[in-house]
Design an enzyme around this catalytic site. Structure first.
Site, PDB file in Angstrom:
ATOM      1  N   ASP A  95       0.828  -1.214   0.000  1.00 34.93           N
ATOM      2  CA  ASP A  95       0.000   0.000   0.000  1.00 34.93           C
ATOM      3  C   ASP A  95       0.859   1.260   0.000  1.00 34.93           C
ATOM      4  OD1 ASP A  95      -2.821  -1.103   2.043  1.00 34.93           O
ATOM      5  OD2 ASP A  95      -1.997  -1.782   0.150  1.00 34.93           O
ATOM      6  N   TYR A 114       1.994   2.175  -3.409  1.00 32.19           N
ATOM      7  CA  TYR A 114       0.870   2.723  -4.166  1.00 32.19           C
ATOM      8  C   TYR A 114       0.625   4.176  -3.751  1.00 32.19           C
ATOM      9  CZ  TYR A 114      -3.778   3.338  -6.143  1.00 32.19           C
ATOM     10  OH  TYR A 114      -4.842   3.822  -6.853  1.00 32.19           O
ATOM     11  N   ASP A 115       0.560   4.410  -2.443  1.00 32.02           N
ATOM     12  CA  ASP A 115       0.310   5.764  -1.932  1.00 32.02           C
ATOM     13  C   ASP A 115       1.366   6.748  -2.420  1.00 32.02           C
ATOM     14  OD1 ASP A 115      -1.035   4.815   1.339  1.00 32.02           O
ATOM     15  OD2 ASP A 115      -1.868   4.789  -0.682  1.00 32.02           O
ATOM     16  N   ILE A 138     -11.364   9.601   1.978  1.00 32.41           N
ATOM     17  CA  ILE A 138     -10.744  10.504   2.951  1.00 32.41           C
ATOM     18  C   ILE A 138      -9.327  10.796   2.506  1.00 32.41           C
ATOM     19  CG2 ILE A 138     -10.487  10.984   5.402  1.00 32.41           C
ATOM     20  CD1 ILE A 138     -11.699   8.402   6.077  1.00 32.41           C
ATOM     21  N   LYS A 192      -9.494   3.535  11.769  1.00 32.72           N
ATOM     22  CA  LYS A 192      -9.648   3.334  10.327  1.00 32.72           C
ATOM     23  C   LYS A 192      -9.639   1.837  10.082  1.00 32.72           C
ATOM     24  CE  LYS A 192      -8.385   5.002   5.799  1.00 32.72           C
ATOM     25  NZ  LYS A 192      -8.542   3.726   5.104  1.00 32.72           N
ATOM     26  N   GLU A 219     -18.177   0.149   7.818  1.00 36.16           N
ATOM     27  CA  GLU A 219     -17.199  -0.786   7.270  1.00 36.16           C
ATOM     28  C   GLU A 219     -17.592  -2.224   7.578  1.00 36.16           C
ATOM     29  OE1 GLU A 219     -14.803   0.923   5.789  1.00 36.16           O
ATOM     30  OE2 GLU A 219     -13.011  -0.343   5.628  1.00 36.16           O
ATOM     31  N   LYS A 271      -2.587   7.269   8.953  1.00 42.83           N
ATOM     32  CA  LYS A 271      -2.220   5.856   8.956  1.00 42.83           C
ATOM     33  C   LYS A 271      -1.016   5.597   9.847  1.00 42.83           C
ATOM     34  CE  LYS A 271      -4.048   4.795   4.444  1.00 42.83           C
ATOM     35  NZ  LYS A 271      -3.849   4.072   3.206  1.00 42.83           N
ATOM     36  N   CYS A 282      14.019 -35.545   6.152  1.00 41.86           N
ATOM     37  CA  CYS A 282      13.762 -34.602   7.234  1.00 41.86           C
ATOM     38  C   CYS A 282      15.064 -33.910   7.649  1.00 41.86           C
ATOM     39  CB  CYS A 282      13.166 -35.353   8.427  1.00 41.86           C
ATOM     40  SG  CYS A 282      13.046 -34.324   9.903  1.00 41.86           S
ATOM     41  N   CYS A 328      11.586 -38.535  15.666  1.00 41.38           N
ATOM     42  CA  CYS A 328      12.092 -37.220  15.256  1.00 41.38           C
ATOM     43  C   CYS A 328      11.968 -36.248  16.426  1.00 41.38           C
ATOM     44  CB  CYS A 328      11.289 -36.720  14.063  1.00 41.38           C
ATOM     45  SG  CYS A 328      11.757 -35.069  13.524  1.00 41.38           S
TER      46      CYS A 328
HETATM   47  S1  IVH Z   1     -15.365   8.107   6.765  1.00 47.64           S
HETATM   48  C1  IVH Z   1     -15.919  11.269   5.006  1.00 47.64           C
HETATM   49  N1  IVH Z   1     -14.476   6.700   8.777  1.00 47.64           N
HETATM   50  O1  IVH Z   1     -11.629   4.524   4.566  1.00 47.64           O
HETATM   51  C2  IVH Z   1     -15.284  10.175   4.340  1.00 47.64           C
HETATM   52  N2  IVH Z   1     -13.979   5.942   6.573  1.00 47.64           N
HETATM   53  O2  IVH Z   1     -11.105   6.572   2.018  1.00 47.64           O
HETATM   54  C3  IVH Z   1     -16.090   8.938   4.385  1.00 47.64           C
HETATM   55  N3  IVH Z   1     -12.727   3.826   6.515  1.00 47.64           N
HETATM   56  O3  IVH Z   1     -13.010   3.042   2.068  1.00 47.64           O
HETATM   57  C4  IVH Z   1     -15.434   7.808   5.058  1.00 47.64           C
HETATM   58  N4  IVH Z   1     -12.599   3.535   8.685  1.00 47.64           N
HETATM   59  O4  IVH Z   1     -14.245   2.388   4.078  1.00 47.64           O
HETATM   60  C5  IVH Z   1     -14.533   6.808   7.433  1.00 47.64           C
HETATM   61  N5  IVH Z   1     -13.780   5.519  10.663  1.00 47.64           N
HETATM   62  C6  IVH Z   1     -13.846   5.634   9.335  1.00 47.64           C
HETATM   63  C7  IVH Z   1     -13.274   4.698   8.470  1.00 47.64           C
HETATM   64  C8  IVH Z   1     -13.350   4.877   7.084  1.00 47.64           C
HETATM   65  C9  IVH Z   1     -12.286   3.034   7.499  1.00 47.64           C
HETATM   66  C10 IVH Z   1     -12.500   3.566   5.077  1.00 47.64           C
HETATM   67  C11 IVH Z   1     -13.715   3.659   4.236  1.00 47.64           C
HETATM   68  C12 IVH Z   1     -13.216   4.129   2.904  1.00 47.64           C
HETATM   69  C13 IVH Z   1     -11.911   4.719   3.208  1.00 47.64           C
HETATM   70  C14 IVH Z   1     -12.011   6.209   2.944  1.00 47.64           C
END
Ligand code: IVH
Length: 691
Positions: free
Chosen positions: A34, A37-38, A84, A122, A179, A330, A424, A448
């Site tokens: 990830d 990618y970021d 987000i 998250k 989620e 993150k 082995c 063994c």
């Molecule tokens: S809020 C206002 N809250 O993160 C934005 N998203 O890029 C709406 N995610 O795939 C999302 N935990 O599934 C929000 N506490 C949380 C979150 C959350 C995980 C995920 C969400 C989305 C990604 C947002």
């Protein structure tokens, strides 16, 4: 590297990101970490910001997620599902940057009060939008590209935590966002079941790489009966559409109030969610969760901060598809690049040979990793890991580190293909791979020493007879010195023999002996599990004990009788029979009993049913008079099943002190709740089954 113009670089980045994004979002098969990618994503965002003429509508920066697969009906989100912004600074100061930005945007200066935020986890799952009309769940949709998602209602209905109907005080129209995820324990159990299926020769079955992939697979399962067998969970964290105020709808003043209301309406909201003040509050939350992270029952990849006041949120507004009022902060990546220095083969309890990659030490998700399992020959071949390779390693929670994939571009020309040894590596006995099996096994059995050590460690495990302080270093010495050759030898250990071992003071030797003594009093399922019969895991051991009641009945059961037990198929039944058909295994059982290992034998539940047969109980909160394991064991002795989550089918919830969401859930579903004294009464009324 070729000198690149901004235009060719942007094109290359878009293509790369589109490929990676497709692998990640649509195929659920990521090929890069990830973090990588970021990094590329940020690079493209910066490039497009500096050269707006390079921005195209097909740029991955212009969409929220992947395109939905064709197989489900596409549905348009009434209100788009946003993404987000990610804070790039993963240290604590990332939280301070966010607070600074918010204060600036809101026009606050130093003398103004602190901004109130909601700090959330998250979750590492899939975003879901749940639409309720007239209080009934009518639609569950994935995020898809943010505007169009997939209708996965049938699958989502199978998630016990998601209310199918809301209380009357909820708005007529409500969309709740949150989620869908799979808890770590559920993920492990699912993979255990998958392995059993594969061992039983079922085609088209596979194990899952991580909880997120398993959850994504379940949500996208076209057959909802299969989805129902995949244990998914849900946390609510946001609002979509809602009955407007002009039509008599409720108006919330803050995000936190909204979450509290959601809880009251029966939605799971993570208990870590907190209302905090200012940058200091955010930093504190970030650090507290970093501490707690590995012990959480589910995966997270960071935390999320949201401005609490909904009025302030409105003023802050959006930039493209990302709200200015929220940020994802993150934690350092759980995936990193490193190199394979060697591939060693380890010998397990049942003689299973496991290839393990020895890695150049690398810091992943908070710990230094030097080993990663390659599982078996087929996996090692499928990933084609070779000595000298650069690989992506992943660590999620307590899960053993894994090699996700090889970076083939970096492979040395002379890298040698890995092959399993024919003998082995510990005892040199022949290693064989039987037809239809994934694993090579050492045929040395208890000859063994590696197998002897593992057998002892398994027996002593917390989930088996539980011998405290008997760790792997000690077992290694005991077996290597020839002091412990079989399980009963453990019970013949004396203080003198023990205290002569390395790093073993008399005090610790006495502790070990006390642990051994304590382990003599156990339960039938724990003992049975501890014997280490192939394919007999903890759950199967419990089922067998419940069904047959006594060890003798299990040892003497015919294949047909074993097949009557739920969860026991031909492979498992045969394995149990083979184990007890061997005289030396029966001898071990007899000797252990002679050494004083004992348990309460139960009553067979096959045919005749126990008082609580067919009933499901849920334990929550803290009981004063007994531990949770003991309460569970007693309920199981009475024939009940003990589950982790409350649903309409739950017969009763036993609520101890400080019971939380499960108690609320029970109350909202009208499920019987027993407090500790009522629970004691229930046990007392069936005392004859417990003694
Ligand atoms: S809020 C206002 N809250 O993160 C934005 N998203 O890029 C709406 N995610 O795939 C999302 N935990 O599934 C929000 N506490 C949380 C979150 C959350 C995980 C995920 C969400 C989305 C990604 C947002």
């Amino acid at each position: 590297m070729d000198p690149q113009t901004p235009a060719t670089r942007a094109l290359a980045l878009r293509e790369l990101l589109n490929t990676y994004g497709h692998q990640y979002y649509v195929l659920d098969a990521p090929s890069v970490p990830d973090a990588e990618y970021d990094r590329l994503f940020r690079e493209l965002q910066l490039l497009e910001a500096a050269h707006p003429e390079l921005l195209t509508t097909d740029s991955p920066t212009q969409r929220v997620g992947g395109k939905p697969l064709d197989v489900f009906t596409s549905v348009r989100h009434a209100i788009p599902m946003l993404s987000i912004r990610s804070e790039t600074d993963t240290t604590a100061s990332g939280a301070e940057h966010f607070d600074e930005r918010i204060r600036k945007e809101l026009g606050l200066d130093i003398s103004d009060e602190l901004v109130e935020y909601v700090a959330e986890l998250k979750f590492d799952g899939l975003a879901m939008s749940l639409r309720y009309e007239d209080h009934v769940l009518v639609q569950a949709a994935t995020r898809g590209d943010g505007e169009w998602g997939e209708d996965v209602t049938q699958n989502i209905r199978t998630i016990g935590q998601i209310p199918l109907r809301l209380p009357a005080d909820a708005p007529k129209l409500l969309e709740v966002r949150g989620e869908v995820y799979m808890a770590r324990a559920d993920f492990e159990a699912l993979n255990d079941r998958q392995r059993t299926r594969i061992a039983a020769g079922e085609k088209n079955e596979k194990t899952f790489v991580n909880p997120r992939n398993a959850a994504a697979g379940a949500v996208r399962q076209l057959d909802s009966t299969i989805a129902a067998q995949r244990p998914l969970s849900f946390f609510a964290y946001g609002l979509g559409d809602i009955t407007p105020q002009s039509e008599g709808g409720i108006v919330f003043s803050s995000h936190f109030d909204f979450l509290l209301q959601l809880k009251k309406w029966g939605f799971p909201v993570a208990k870590q969610t907190q209302c905090v003040k200012g940058a200091a509050g955010l930093v504190q939350f970030h650090q507290a969760i970093a501490q707690e992270r590995d012990g959480l029952p589910f995966d997270i990849d960071g935390v999320v901060y949201k401005v609490n006041s909904l009025e302030a949120q409105q003023r802050l507004g959006f930039v493209t598809r990302e709200p200015r009022w929220a940020v994802a902060h993150k934690y350092p990546a759980q995936e990193e690049l490193t190199t394979v220095q060697a591939i060693e083969v380890q010998v397990g309890r049942t003689g299973k040979l496991t290839p393990v990659a020895k890695l150049a030490p690398v810091f992943v998700g908070g710990v230094t990793v030097t080993n990663a399992t390659l599982h078996n020959e087929d996996e090692a071949r499928r990933k084609d890991v070779r000595v000298g390779d650069t690989v992506i390693v992943r660590r999620a929670g307590d899960v053993i580190p894994e090699v996700v994939s090889v970076v083939f571009e970096k492979r040395m020309q002379d890298a040698q293909l890995f092959t399993m040894p024919s003998h082995c590596p510990v005892c040199s006995s022949l290693a064989v791979r039987e037809e239809g099996e994934a694993d090579y096994r050492c045929t040395g059995g208890l000859f063994c020493s590696a197998q002897r050590k593992q057998a002892v460690l398994h027996f002593a495990h917390r989930r088996a007879v539980e011998i405290e302080d008997l760790g792997d270093k000690l077992v290694e010495q005991l077996v290597d010195a020839g002091i412990v050759n079989t399980l009963p030898d453990l019970y013949k250990l004396g203080l003198t023999a023990l205290s002569q071992l390395d790093r073993m003071a008399e005090k610790s030797a006495a502790n070990v002996l006390a642990g051994i003594e304590k382990s003599k009093s156990t339960t039938l399922p724990k003992f049975l599990f501890g014997l280490g019969i192939r394919h007999v895991g903890e759950a199967t051991a419990k089922e067998l004990s419940r069904h047959f009641g006594t060890l003798d009945a299990i040892m003497d059961a015919t294949l047909d009788q074993l097949l009557q037990v739920s969860d026991v198929g031909p492979t498992v039944a045969q394995s149990i029979r083979t184990f007890f058909d061997q005289a030396h295994n029966r001898e071990v059982v007899e000797q252990l009993k002679a050494c004083g290992v004992h348990w309460k034998e139960g009553v067979a539940s096959a045919g005749a049913s126990l008082p609580l047969t067919g009933q499901t109980f849920v334990l929550t909160g803290t009981l004063q008079t007994m531990g949770r394991d003991e309460a569970q064991a007693k309920l199981e002795m009475l024939g009940a099943k003990v589950s982790g989550s409350v649903s309409k089918k739950t017969h009763a919830v036993v609520a101890g002190a400080e019971a939380g969401s499960k108690l609320e859930k029970a109350q909202s579903l009208g499920v019987t709740v027993l407090d500790e004294s009522a629970f004691q009464e229930l046990l007392a009324s069936h005392a004859s089954y417990l003694n």
